[in-house]
Scaffold this motif. Structure first.
Motif, mmCIF file in Angstrom:
data_model
loop_
_atom_site.group_PDB
_atom_site.id
_atom_site.type_symbol
_atom_site.label_atom_id
_atom_site.label_comp_id
_atom_site.label_asym_id
_atom_site.label_seq_id
_atom_site.Cartn_x
_atom_site.Cartn_y
_atom_site.Cartn_z
ATOM 1 N N VAL A 1 -14.320 -15.285 -16.738
ATOM 2 C CA VAL A 1 -14.107 -16.050 -15.501
ATOM 3 C C VAL A 1 -15.105 -17.206 -15.514
ATOM 4 O O VAL A 1 -16.111 -17.151 -16.215
ATOM 5 C CB VAL A 1 -14.318 -15.171 -14.244
ATOM 6 N N PRO A 2 -14.826 -18.268 -14.749
ATOM 7 C CA PRO A 2 -15.760 -19.398 -14.738
ATOM 8 C C PRO A 2 -17.164 -18.959 -14.307
ATOM 9 O O PRO A 2 -17.333 -18.000 -13.548
ATOM 10 C CB PRO A 2 -15.134 -20.341 -13.701
ATOM 11 N N LYS A 3 -18.155 -19.688 -14.794
ATOM 12 C CA LYS A 3 -19.556 -19.412 -14.481
ATOM 13 C C LYS A 3 -19.769 -19.279 -12.971
ATOM 14 O O LYS A 3 -19.298 -20.111 -12.189
ATOM 15 C CB LYS A 3 -20.401 -20.579 -15.011
ATOM 16 N N GLY A 4 -20.480 -18.221 -12.592
ATOM 17 C CA GLY A 4 -20.819 -18.058 -11.180
ATOM 18 C C GLY A 4 -19.696 -17.498 -10.325
ATOM 19 O O GLY A 4 -19.812 -17.462 -9.112
ATOM 20 N N THR A 5 -18.597 -17.067 -10.963
ATOM 21 C CA THR A 5 -17.505 -16.447 -10.201
ATOM 22 C C THR A 5 -17.253 -15.048 -10.744
ATOM 23 O O THR A 5 -17.829 -14.660 -11.770
ATOM 24 C CB THR A 5 -16.193 -17.248 -10.304
ATOM 25 N N ARG A 6 -16.407 -14.299 -10.088
ATOM 26 C CA ARG A 6 -16.120 -12.938 -10.552
ATOM 27 C C ARG A 6 -14.776 -12.465 -10.001
ATOM 28 O O ARG A 6 -14.280 -12.974 -9.002
ATOM 29 C CB ARG A 6 -17.207 -11.976 -10.078
ATOM 30 N N ASP A 7 -14.228 -11.487 -10.688
ATOM 31 C CA ASP A 7 -13.060 -10.775 -10.173
ATOM 32 C C ASP A 7 -13.543 -9.653 -9.270
ATOM 33 O O ASP A 7 -14.639 -9.134 -9.455
ATOM 34 C CB ASP A 7 -12.281 -10.138 -11.330
ATOM 35 N N LYS B 1 0.823 -1.211 0.000
ATOM 36 C CA LYS B 1 0.000 0.000 0.000
ATOM 37 C C LYS B 1 0.857 1.260 0.000
ATOM 38 O O LYS B 1 0.493 2.270 -0.590
ATOM 39 C CB LYS B 1 -0.912 0.014 1.224
ATOM 40 N N ARG B 2 1.982 1.193 0.707
ATOM 41 C CA ARG B 2 2.862 2.357 0.746
ATOM 42 C C ARG B 2 3.346 2.711 -0.653
ATOM 43 O O ARG B 2 3.644 3.866 -0.949
ATOM 44 C CB ARG B 2 4.040 2.065 1.674
ATOM 45 N N HIS B 3 3.413 1.698 -1.520
ATOM 46 C CA HIS B 3 3.833 1.953 -2.897
ATOM 47 C C HIS B 3 2.625 2.200 -3.816
ATOM 48 O O HIS B 3 2.756 2.134 -5.031
ATOM 49 C CB HIS B 3 4.700 0.797 -3.402
ATOM 50 N N GLY B 4 1.466 2.429 -3.202
ATOM 51 C CA GLY B 4 0.311 2.869 -3.983
ATOM 52 C C GLY B 4 -0.449 1.789 -4.727
ATOM 53 O O GLY B 4 -1.222 2.094 -5.638
ATOM 54 N N ALA B 5 -0.257 0.514 -4.350
ATOM 55 C CA ALA B 5 -0.959 -0.549 -5.077
ATOM 56 C C ALA B 5 -2.382 -0.710 -4.563
ATOM 57 O O ALA B 5 -2.646 -0.550 -3.376
ATOM 58 C CB ALA B 5 -0.209 -1.868 -4.937
ATOM 59 N N THR B 6 -3.292 -1.031 -5.468
ATOM 60 C CA THR B 6 -4.668 -1.357 -5.088
ATOM 61 C C THR B 6 -4.813 -2.881 -5.118
ATOM 62 O O THR B 6 -4.004 -3.583 -5.709
ATOM 63 C CB THR B 6 -5.668 -0.730 -6.062
ATOM 64 N N GLN B 7 -5.887 -3.354 -4.485
ATOM 65 C CA GLN B 7 -6.011 -4.794 -4.316
ATOM 66 C C GLN B 7 -6.913 -5.416 -5.384
ATOM 67 O O GLN B 7 -7.869 -4.803 -5.845
ATOM 68 C CB GLN B 7 -6.587 -5.088 -2.920
ATOM 69 N N LEU B 8 -6.583 -6.628 -5.771
ATOM 70 C CA LEU B 8 -7.389 -7.378 -6.740
ATOM 71 C C LEU B 8 -7.634 -8.769 -6.180
ATOM 72 O O LEU B 8 -6.793 -9.315 -5.464
ATOM 73 C CB LEU B 8 -6.629 -7.475 -8.073
ATOM 74 N N ASP B 9 -8.797 -9.325 -6.487
ATOM 75 C CA ASP B 9 -9.044 -10.722 -6.138
ATOM 76 C C ASP B 9 -9.638 -11.414 -7.360
ATOM 77 O O ASP B 9 -10.466 -10.835 -8.069
ATOM 78 C CB ASP B 9 -10.005 -10.814 -4.950
ATOM 79 N N THR B 10 -9.195 -12.630 -7.623
ATOM 80 C CA THR B 10 -9.705 -13.400 -8.767
ATOM 81 C C THR B 10 -10.172 -14.763 -8.260
ATOM 82 O O THR B 10 -9.793 -15.179 -7.170
ATOM 83 C CB THR B 10 -8.602 -13.595 -9.827
ATOM 84 N N PRO B 11 -10.996 -15.472 -9.040
ATOM 85 C CA PRO B 11 -11.466 -16.796 -8.592
ATOM 86 C C PRO B 11 -10.312 -17.781 -8.385
ATOM 87 O O PRO B 11 -9.255 -17.637 -9.007
ATOM 88 C CB PRO B 11 -12.364 -17.260 -9.742
ATOM 89 N N VAL B 12 -10.532 -18.775 -7.550
ATOM 90 C CA VAL B 12 -9.486 -19.766 -7.262
ATOM 91 C C VAL B 12 -9.260 -20.661 -8.478
ATOM 92 O O VAL B 12 -8.192 -21.234 -8.637
ATOM 93 C CB VAL B 12 -9.838 -20.610 -6.017
ATOM 94 N N PHE B 13 -10.273 -20.786 -9.343
ATOM 95 C CA PHE B 13 -10.064 -21.563 -10.573
ATOM 96 C C PHE B 13 -10.287 -20.679 -11.796
ATOM 97 O O PHE B 13 -10.923 -19.627 -11.726
ATOM 98 C CB PHE B 13 -10.946 -22.822 -10.635
ATOM 99 N N GLN C 1 -2.096 -8.719 -4.917
ATOM 100 C CA GLN C 1 -3.030 -9.795 -4.619
ATOM 101 C C GLN C 1 -2.338 -10.766 -3.680
ATOM 102 O O GLN C 1 -1.188 -11.148 -3.893
ATOM 103 C CB GLN C 1 -3.473 -10.497 -5.915
ATOM 104 N N ILE C 2 -3.017 -11.132 -2.627
ATOM 105 C CA ILE C 2 -2.492 -12.112 -1.680
ATOM 106 C C ILE C 2 -3.471 -13.273 -1.664
ATOM 107 O O ILE C 2 -4.627 -13.110 -1.284
ATOM 108 C CB ILE C 2 -2.335 -11.494 -0.282
ATOM 109 N N ALA C 3 -3.046 -14.421 -2.138
ATOM 110 C CA ALA C 3 -3.979 -15.546 -2.246
ATOM 111 C C ALA C 3 -3.202 -16.845 -2.382
ATOM 112 O O ALA C 3 -1.992 -16.843 -2.633
ATOM 113 C CB ALA C 3 -4.896 -15.349 -3.452
ATOM 114 N N LYS C 4 -3.927 -17.946 -2.219
ATOM 115 C CA LYS C 4 -3.287 -19.248 -2.326
ATOM 116 C C LYS C 4 -3.255 -19.713 -3.772
ATOM 117 O O LYS C 4 -4.182 -19.453 -4.539
ATOM 118 C CB LYS C 4 -4.056 -20.269 -1.490
#
Lengths: 530, 530
Positions: free
Chosen positions: B69-75, A96-108, A162-165
């Motif tokens: 993105v896969p059906k039923g999911t979203r960014d 955040k200090r470097h100005g990044a915004t967050q994104l999340d995407t589906p696990v598949f 993005q922080i995710a598995k």
């Protein structure tokens, strides 16, 4: 006992046992349908096993199912989660200090999105079963989903984290922090800027994160795809062998030069001269300006146009990284660094935690990596519109492994501040009334769930869980509308009136006293605990 | 155009086009092996399609793969993520205030662990492909993995929360907030306590969360499995039909009584008298004490031992919930509430956001639910050791849907505080030097990545991204070791010396000035930004 016959006998006895159990359950009117169905299922499984069906033999270990997490994965209990969120919070702060915004995407993702992006590693992708509908795979990293997102939304510039598995069907090596499910913390800059500033910022950010995480000494290895390609060009290797030769050279961090040279000869079909040329360069490693100087004064290397392009990028990078305050001892120009993934096109880097005599017994290794990938977004775009990208990915599992070993306090996780106790029986309502006053005031508080807990046990609970303060009440206190405020560690008690209880607790807990800090609880306002 | 023949012609032309492209690429020495392999793959896919293979026709839309993105999911893009983390942070605060510790489990479990836990809904479980090794499924909720964790680690009591995504192959209804991948926020109390305090705390916690999230008016419906069972007992329904009848009755929130009665007759084979008895009870709904009174004064109902057990639990629950400060208007005793999942054994509840004339156009519905499940952990234990549990699960997707519609500020996410700009060319190094001073001081700062950005564009960037302050430098300022500090909104500039820049910025940003707030960057100390 291990012969097939005796095993069958065991199975038979088990089926008989399950049938009996089911009969008994059915006769008992108190048994729920749920329990019945479960017993029925167990009987079916036992029968299957008897017929040599597919149910695993070790299922016999328990009366129901094997109790384990999938291979290469793990649960994180309270103590581990506390460490984990501390580390992830620190990393997030830097992002955040470097100005990044967050994104999340589906696990598949659709399987097609991942196809053809990971070279040989594609075999490690987890596929979902085709249950009708789309063909899906679990994400393998966060970079390809990011590129898909940028292309899909026709974004021309973005700085996101993005922080995710992510998921890889690799051979797990738990001791070395290699899992099949693991966190990645990614920071990427997409956009056409015609400068090496974004590349330098990624190196700077990696340096900031590692220096603040207290992982011990580390070094960031740097190289450039075009410098590698320049070396191959000088060695007169055919362009379509570049990536294969690269991945052999990438093994230099684990293998000796002799082993690598042998693979270059046998697998990559290079001749003696070619191997000698490569040997001359890829074993060079040292401070950025020094290695740069070696290359620039080598007329053979400078005869390669690809190599010269690499040099043209590295010069401003080195300058910017220095201006941004990255200490010289933190970076190494390592001409053997190649990195496996296909999509890198420019600068590449990898952070390594260096040995401290390995006193912690941790297999030290790469904890982060990244680079520039200018062609990936274009692969997803219908008009092959390119969006140049550079990014860094922190593989925090090894960092957790290192920090977990360092963490020697076995304190129970959780940050409960006050425990409401009673010294007599029949005080549950009074305890609940008081704990509600604390929750309302934003104080982290607990109360025993037993109707009539013993005082000693309640105080023991405080000590075991590092709860600093306790409220103690008896009938006498309730009548006089006072409470005893107990300092658990010092075992000292003071009496305060109920009306002053919250203020006194906040004082001792060093919490702000103003009215606004109280939890607002009506429909028109957000609660505000900040 | 849509006839098979003309479609084939299109495919043929496409294969020809791809072959040509591949040839051209191969002839071009600048093309990487990565690009070649990708072009090769496209050609293969095109050929497959020509042969009537499995590749989807719509893949033709782009020159590579379908971008979705896969059906039923979203960014979740930056603005959504900001809202999302605000909501999750508030929920986490409440969980912590009630003393819960955090748990994390793998996204998939052995398929056997999930089998037989979800009744009819089991068909919605996502399975992974059998790629050799274990047979895995994506988690369907967080409750079953929690029970597996408690049994596996032989835990006798724990209060934990978990916030994670779960997966259901349901029919997505995006407008109503129903997805195939969605967050659940779970809070559960495991342990033998012989009191209704944990059950009451779950209701209290749900009330706290909903009241602080600003979702509008809501109500928490309560019921008890044993009260339902008591009604069925009174109606002389066979025990093994209880759960089936339950799930028909659960439809009362969406269907009319006539429709439900018809299903009870045709599907559940109940007779007129039985349906009349059920009708008498399940349409009762109202304030907790009132409904309790109706039941307790009904001699028919009180003749059921199961029903009486339910009453015995509800009396202390109602009392505790009231003591804990849950307003009476927030709870409803609803005898039709049944909930689909098999594993509940005691109290059940469901929170519903009630209509406000539905002015937001959001399909309002259930946003949370839970209950007591005393037998689930025992199903995983080899010795059937029971650990009673009660918990609540917040389904935040609908809450996000509601709040997203309310959120009308289109401000770009991100909280950058200062932008470092230059008014002249050739100042990149100076800008980097200054931005590094800001990062070091823990200030969220950005700088243009272009080598020579125009001042106007830099200031526009500040305005578009709500960055409140800018540092402006030119050669003159650099020489005199000063900077211009610009208030972006007011378009006012003040000159300060470089050495005072950080202190002045912190003052304007209302940040603490003390030395400890500076980011520590050495190997022996953690960085501390708090």
């Amino acid at each position: 006992m291990t012969s097939m016959d005796s095993q069958e006998a065991v199975f038979e006895a088990y089926v008989k046992y399950q049938s009996e159990k089911l009969k008994q359950l059915k006769a008992d009117s108190r048994v729920s349908e749920f329990q019945l169905r479960h017993a029925d299922m167990e009987l079916e499984q036992a029968k299957k096993r008897l017929k040599g069906g597919s149910a695993s033999d070790s299922a016999l270990v328990s009366n129901s199912v094997i109790l384990k997490v999938p291979k290469g994965t793990r649960d994180f209990g309270p103590a581990q989660m506390r460490l984990r969120s501390e580390v992830l919070d620190k990393i997030t702060d830097v992002f955040k200090r470097h100005g990044a915004t967050q994104l999340d995407t589906p696990v598949f993702e659709l399987k097609d999105i991942l196809t053809g992006k990971y070279g040989d590693d594609s075999k490690l992708i987890y596929d979902l079963k085709d249950q009708g509908g789309e063909i899906l795979s679990l994400r393998y990293d966060l970079t390809v989903p990011f590129a898909r997102y940028v292309a899909m939304n026709k974004i021309s510039s973005i700085k996101r984290y993005q922080i995710a598995k992510v998921y890889r069907r690799d051979n797990p090596a738990i001791g070395r922090g290699r899992y099949r499910e693991f966190y990645q913390c990614d920071f990427d800059i997409a956009g056409q800027y015609d400068s090496m500033i974004p590349d330098a910022e990624c190196v700077k950010l990696l340096d900031e994160i590692l220096s603040c995480l207290d992982v011990g000494p580390y070094v960031i290895k740097l190289n450039h795809r075009k410098i590698l390609d320049g070396i191959f060009e000088v060695a007169e290797i055919a362009p379509d062998s570049f990536r294969g030769v690269s991945s052999t050279i990438d093994k230099l961090d684990k293998s000796t030069w002799e082993e690598v040279a042998e693979e270059l000869r046998s697998l990559r079909k290079l001749n003696k001269e070619q191997i000698a040329t490569i040997a001359q360069f890829v074993r060079i490693s040292g401070p950025l300006p020094k290695v740069l100087n070696i290359l620039m004064t080598n007329s053979k290397f400078m005869s390669s146009s690809l190599g010269r392009e690499g040099i043209d990028s590295m010069i401003p990078l080195i300058q910017f990284v220095q201006i941004m305050g990255v200490e010289e001892r933190r970076t190494v120009f390592d001409l053997s660094l190649a990195r496996g993934l296909d999509y890198y096109t420019g600068i590449i880097y990898e952070a390594v935690v260096t040995s401290q005599g390995d006193s912690l017994g941790v297999g030290i290794g790469s904890v982060a990596g990244g680079g520039r990938y200018d062609e990936l977004v274009g692969m997803f775009d219908a008009n092959q519109r390119q969006v140049p990208c550079v990014g860094v990915s922190i593989g925090v599992e090894r960092i957790f492994s290192i920090l977990e070993l360092k963490q020697n306090d076995s304190k129970k996780a959780g940050h409960v501040q006050v425990y409401v106790t009673s010294a007599q029986k029949g005080m549950a309502e009074q305890r609940l009334r008081l704990v509600e006053m604390l929750w309302k005031a934003g104080i982290k508080a607990e109360v025993s769930y037993k109707p009539n807990p013993k005082l000693l046990q309640q105080l023991q609970y405080c000590e075991e869980n590092n709860i600093p303060l306790a409220i103690v009440i008896g009938e006498d206190e309730v009548q006089r509308k006072v409470v005893k405020l107990r300092n658990v560690k010092e075992r000292k008690e003071d009496e305060v009136s109920e009306s002053e209880m919250v203020a006194e607790l906040k004082k001792r807990l060093d919490m702000p006293l103003d009215v606004n800090s109280e939890v607002k609880r009506n429909d028109d306002q957000n609660c505000n605990l900040e």
